[in-house]
Write an enzyme that holds these catalytic residues in place. Sequence first.
Site, PDB file in Angstrom:
ATOM      1  N   ASP A  72       0.815  -1.209   0.000  1.00 29.29           N
ATOM      2  CA  ASP A  72       0.000   0.000   0.000  1.00 29.29           C
ATOM      3  C   ASP A  72       0.853   1.265   0.000  1.00 29.29           C
ATOM      4  O   ASP A  72       1.981   1.283   0.505  1.00 29.29           O
ATOM      5  CB  ASP A  72      -0.885   0.042   1.259  1.00 29.29           C
ATOM      6  N   HIS A 217       3.574  -2.165   3.374  1.00 30.56           N
ATOM      7  CA  HIS A 217       3.512  -0.792   2.883  1.00 30.56           C
ATOM      8  C   HIS A 217       4.768  -0.401   2.118  1.00 30.56           C
ATOM      9  O   HIS A 217       5.886  -0.584   2.592  1.00 30.56           O
ATOM     10  CB  HIS A 217       3.294   0.187   4.042  1.00 30.56           C
TER      11      HIS A 217
END
Length: 267
Positions: A72, A217
Amino acid sequence: MRTTTARRARALTTLLAAATMAFTLTGCNGYDSTSPAAARKHMAKSGPAAFATDAKGTVDCRKVKCIAITFDAGPSVRTPQILGILSKYHVHATFFTLGKNHVMKHPQMVRDMVAQGHEVETLTWSHQILTKISSSEVRKEITEGRDAVHKVAGVTPTLLRPPQGRTSNKVTKIAKELGMSEVVWNSNGADYKTTDSKLIASRILKSAKPDGIILLHDLVDKTNKGYNGTVASIAPIISTLQARGYTFVTVKQLLAPGTPQAGKVYK
């Protein structure tokens, strides 16, 4: 008295069981989700099946133990390192990108993701929590995030990761109108809370399961010093899970021979 107490206990047990089942089916945000296995059973009639391939040929996740790794909030200055590790282990990932300060800032990195065979999808334009903004703002966040990827890389995302995994019936309705499916996760490294790469890897390895969707992430903070543990955790995660017999695939490959359906939330 004992009979009445026993009946109350049984009734309470039944109620708790029903509540647990409802929670399992709808999730903490009150939305229905679809598992990859369910998606494969309800094959879409349109579009080619996005089967994965490896050295042995086509990978069918109905027969092979598959797992998807997702990143992400990128691209960022860490993206080239992440892409290098994925290439080393012959793994394709799904990147849920942010438009405003990421896709538009690092367009070549987005093109590199596509060129290396990764799925490039959207985490919206600016990471606003979709359940807390108006319908028009939700629509704008999704469309601008999607359009940013198309502008720089020529591919159009069809998968949306709602920021923080927070969605609702309103968000899902808008996503459906825009032709988007939502994707959350069931294995979270919580790498935004620690720089300890061993802890991040441990969290993933403990929660990993067949048909799982891993959350990490591709992100740094404003100083470019935060989230330092993520990159170092990737190789141990991949190598350990491969040793356990897992095949890494993208989210769309995980659903094949089904294809993502607009308005569905996959988990």
